[in-house]
Design an enzyme around this catalytic site. Sequence first.
Site: not given
Length: 362
Positions: A168, A197, A223, A249, A272, A299
């Site tokens: 992250k 991400d 991401e 996602e 997702d 995702h």
Amino acid sequence: MKITDVTLQGYAWPRAKPIRNGKYTYTTVGLNLIHVHTDEGITGVGWGGGPAFGRPAELTQAFVDHFKPALVGEDPLCYRRLWHRMWEPKIVGRRGMSTQTISAIDIALWDLAGKALGQPIYKLLGAYTDRVPAYIAGGYYEEGKGLKELAEEMETNLELNAKAIKIKIGGAPIREDVERVRVVRETIGPDVHLLVDANNAYTAYQAIDVARKLEPYDIFWFEEPVAPDDYRGHAQVTRATSIPVATGENEYTRYGFRDLIAHEAAHILNPDAQILGGITEFMHVASLAAAHDLQIAPHGAQEVHIHLITAISNGLILEVYRETVDPLRSQIFKERLALDEDGYVVAPDRPGLGVEPNYDLL
């Protein structure tokens, strides 16, 4: 075979420590299991967002009760007809929990179909392959977790055969995040893919700044750099950096992905099935992406998405979670997907999803 009932069981459990990404903090984990029952004794199981995301089972139950009359008495194998019977945008909305509940019901219908026909879902969908590369998702922010602890988490991922790892960013000052990325790259070495991400944490100009600072660290993808509905901002970031941009996602249905693609908002799509409308709608998105030569990296929920990514020709890589994301991740299902020595995951050859919830533990 006819559907006789649709039921919901909701579960929640605490995290020892809250985890945080670029924008959100998670204190609990949740699992809302939807069961589609039939007159032949075959039950399909699907699941979607739970209390971890502030979505209590009571809210999901209200949507299950709404959709049930459209399902009971119907043939569960007629999944396309059932999807469109539930999809009433004027009545229940085009996004959010209504569509996520449709997603869980649709996943349960596919699980049921696989069990009824004695086949795993990826084979029902066409079985392009039976194994795919995977990445381990983690690298969250936690109280007391510094660079040393982050490096130790990455080392454990390598011991689990990870050949790709995601962390992250966006939850710390840019300079600190760049240092976190540097430490992770040094820990995993040059031959392991590194994904970052931001979970919608940046504006477009901030994301461009971050991306340019991260380019020297050979990033596999960046991401969700900006807000989900900021298609223009996504497109600006994709044009401004050599790092591929991935997103999707938080997108819903084929129509949302149509608009993402039209805006040239990403190089890689992250649909997702638990969110966008289930397996039925996921396959529409995959076909739409294939028509534009875009790759799919789904995702969430490896137990569901291993079947979907192995069924399509444009599948790129599978996301895998471990206990750093959910303390019970390896226990909530009786069967466990693991990375092989090549960093791949093999699709289960058992009927349906090929996993059974550990109801005793839950």
